[in-house]
Design a protein around this motif. Structure first.
Motif, short mmCIF file in Angstrom:
data_model
loop_
_atom_site.label_atom_id
_atom_site.label_comp_id
_atom_site.label_asym_id
_atom_site.label_seq_id
_atom_site.Cartn_x
_atom_site.Cartn_y
_atom_site.Cartn_z
N HIS A 54 0.83 -1.10 -0.03
CA HIS A 54 -0.01 0.01 0.09
C HIS A 54 0.88 1.25 -0.09
O HIS A 54 0.60 2.11 -0.66
CB HIS A 54 -0.96 -0.01 1.25
N VAL A 55 2.08 1.35 0.80
CA VAL A 55 2.97 2.34 0.82
C VAL A 55 3.54 2.56 -0.42
O VAL A 55 3.36 3.62 -1.03
CB VAL A 55 4.01 2.04 1.77
N ILE A 56 4.07 1.57 -1.42
CA ILE A 56 4.30 1.75 -2.77
C ILE A 56 3.34 2.24 -3.50
O ILE A 56 3.67 3.06 -4.41
CB ILE A 56 4.80 0.38 -3.02
N GLY A 57 2.09 1.81 -3.33
CA GLY A 57 0.88 2.00 -4.40
C GLY A 57 0.76 3.75 -4.11
O GLY A 57 0.59 4.44 -5.18
N TRP A 58 0.54 3.96 -2.71
CA TRP A 58 0.35 5.58 -2.69
C TRP A 58 1.43 6.35 -3.14
O TRP A 58 1.31 7.67 -3.61
CB TRP A 58 0.06 5.80 -1.18
N ALA A 59 2.75 6.02 -3.06
CA ALA A 59 3.86 6.72 -3.49
C ALA A 59 3.83 6.91 -4.93
O ALA A 59 3.90 7.95 -5.36
CB ALA A 59 4.99 6.00 -3.05
N ILE A 60 3.34 5.78 -5.61
CA ILE A 60 3.06 5.92 -7.36
C ILE A 60 2.16 6.70 -7.41
O ILE A 60 2.23 7.71 -8.57
CB ILE A 60 2.83 4.40 -7.67
N VAL A 61 0.91 6.68 -6.68
CA VAL A 61 -0.30 7.64 -7.03
C VAL A 61 0.35 9.07 -6.72
O VAL A 61 -0.04 10.01 -7.66
CB VAL A 61 -1.45 7.37 -6.24
N VAL A 62 0.98 9.26 -5.77
CA VAL A 62 1.38 10.70 -5.39
C VAL A 62 2.37 11.36 -6.42
O VAL A 62 2.12 12.46 -6.76
CB VAL A 62 1.96 10.72 -3.97
N PHE A 63 3.16 10.26 -7.13
CA PHE A 63 4.06 10.73 -8.03
C PHE A 63 3.26 11.21 -9.27
O PHE A 63 3.66 12.06 -9.99
CB PHE A 63 5.09 9.78 -8.29
N ALA A 64 2.42 10.09 -9.45
CA ALA A 64 1.25 10.73 -10.77
C ALA A 64 0.51 11.80 -10.60
O ALA A 64 0.52 12.67 -11.72
CB ALA A 64 0.25 9.22 -10.91
N VAL A 65 -0.07 12.19 -9.49
CA VAL A 65 -0.59 13.60 -9.39
C VAL A 65 0.58 14.44 -9.56
O VAL A 65 0.06 15.75 -10.02
CB VAL A 65 -1.34 13.58 -7.79
N LEU A 66 1.75 14.18 -8.94
CA LEU A 66 2.66 15.48 -9.26
C LEU A 66 2.99 15.54 -10.90
O LEU A 66 3.24 16.64 -11.13
CB LEU A 66 4.08 15.00 -8.37
N LEU A 67 2.97 14.49 -11.32
CA LEU A 67 3.34 14.41 -13.02
C LEU A 67 2.11 15.41 -13.87
O LEU A 67 2.30 16.20 -14.43
CB LEU A 67 3.44 13.19 -13.58
N PHE A 68 0.84 15.07 -13.08
CA PHE A 68 -0.20 15.90 -13.85
C PHE A 68 0.03 17.24 -13.54
O PHE A 68 -0.10 18.31 -14.20
CB PHE A 68 -1.56 15.51 -12.82
N VAL A 69 0.17 17.75 -12.18
CA VAL A 69 0.37 19.21 -11.59
C VAL A 69 1.67 19.73 -12.47
O VAL A 69 1.69 20.85 -13.11
CB VAL A 69 0.57 19.27 -10.38
N GLY A 70 2.69 18.98 -12.55
CA GLY A 70 3.93 19.41 -13.24
C GLY A 70 3.83 19.57 -14.83
O GLY A 70 3.99 20.59 -15.39
N ALA A 71 2.70 18.75 -15.30
CA ALA A 71 2.51 18.83 -16.89
C ALA A 71 1.83 20.25 -17.05
O ALA A 71 2.11 21.05 -18.01
CB ALA A 71 1.63 17.69 -17.35
N PHE A 72 0.83 20.45 -16.18
CA PHE A 72 0.15 21.80 -16.26
C PHE A 72 1.07 23.03 -15.84
O PHE A 72 1.17 24.21 -16.80
CB PHE A 72 -1.24 21.87 -15.45
N ALA A 73 1.80 22.95 -14.91
CA ALA A 73 2.74 23.82 -14.59
C ALA A 73 3.78 24.11 -15.51
O ALA A 73 4.02 25.31 -16.07
CB ALA A 73 3.70 23.45 -13.14
#
Length: 165
Positions: A54-73
């Motif tokens: 679960h920790v690995i999964g949530w880390a992957i999801v957080v990284f994915a959200v940061l990619l979304f934010v980074g793409a728009f930024a």
């Protein structure tokens, strides 16, 4: 144009990572609200596949959200640097989101759900349920997304154009 392509690829990669983190590691049915009802009915509640999954999964999801934010930024920063007006921002954001939606339809729905062994690999219970007949199960939500993205991108384009022009 290059930044739009890079930003779109970031979103596509983030979108895949989000699915992979949720399906492969977190495995919480509450995260699968967009999955076909037939699949949700047969998927049991699962415990962690291994300690720390679960920790690995949530880390992957957080990284994915940061990619979304980074793409728009990145898209906003490049637009500000190059003097984009509202129309150029609108076109960039609409392109990014429409390509993401097309990616969702053809990669997630058509390939991963209907043609590959992605979901049965993690959930053997869906082996006889998933298949080509499922393509288009969420057609209405895709249509809604294509419509909603227009005013959302217009508002974002106007805001960015006003702030950074």
């Amino acid at each position: 144009m290059r930044i739009t392509i890079v930003s779109t690829l970031m979103i596509m990669f983030g979108y895949f990572l989000m699915l992979y983190g949720a399906v492969g590691f977190i495995q919480d049915k509450r995260l699968f609200s967009s999955a076909p009802k037939e699949n949700l009915a047969v998927i049991p509640d699962k415990k962690e596949r291994f300690k720390g999954a679960h920790v690995i999964g949530w880390a992957i999801v957080v990284f994915a959200v940061l990619l979304f934010v980074g793409a728009f930024a990145l898209g906003i920063w490049d637009g500000a640097k190059n003097g984009f007006g509202p129309l150029k921002y609108f076109a960039r954001f609409l392109t990014m989101l429409y390509v993401m939606e097309i990616y969702d339809i053809f990669f997630f729905d058509w390939y991963l759900l209907c043609r590959s062994n992605f979901f049965p690999h993690f959930y053997p219970e869906v082996k006889g349920i998933v298949g080509p007949h499922m393509f288009g199960y969420n057609k209405k939500s895709h249509i809604v997304h294509f419509i909603v993205y227009i005013p959302a991108c217009a508002a974002l384009g106007l805001g960015c154009g006003a702030l950074f022009s």
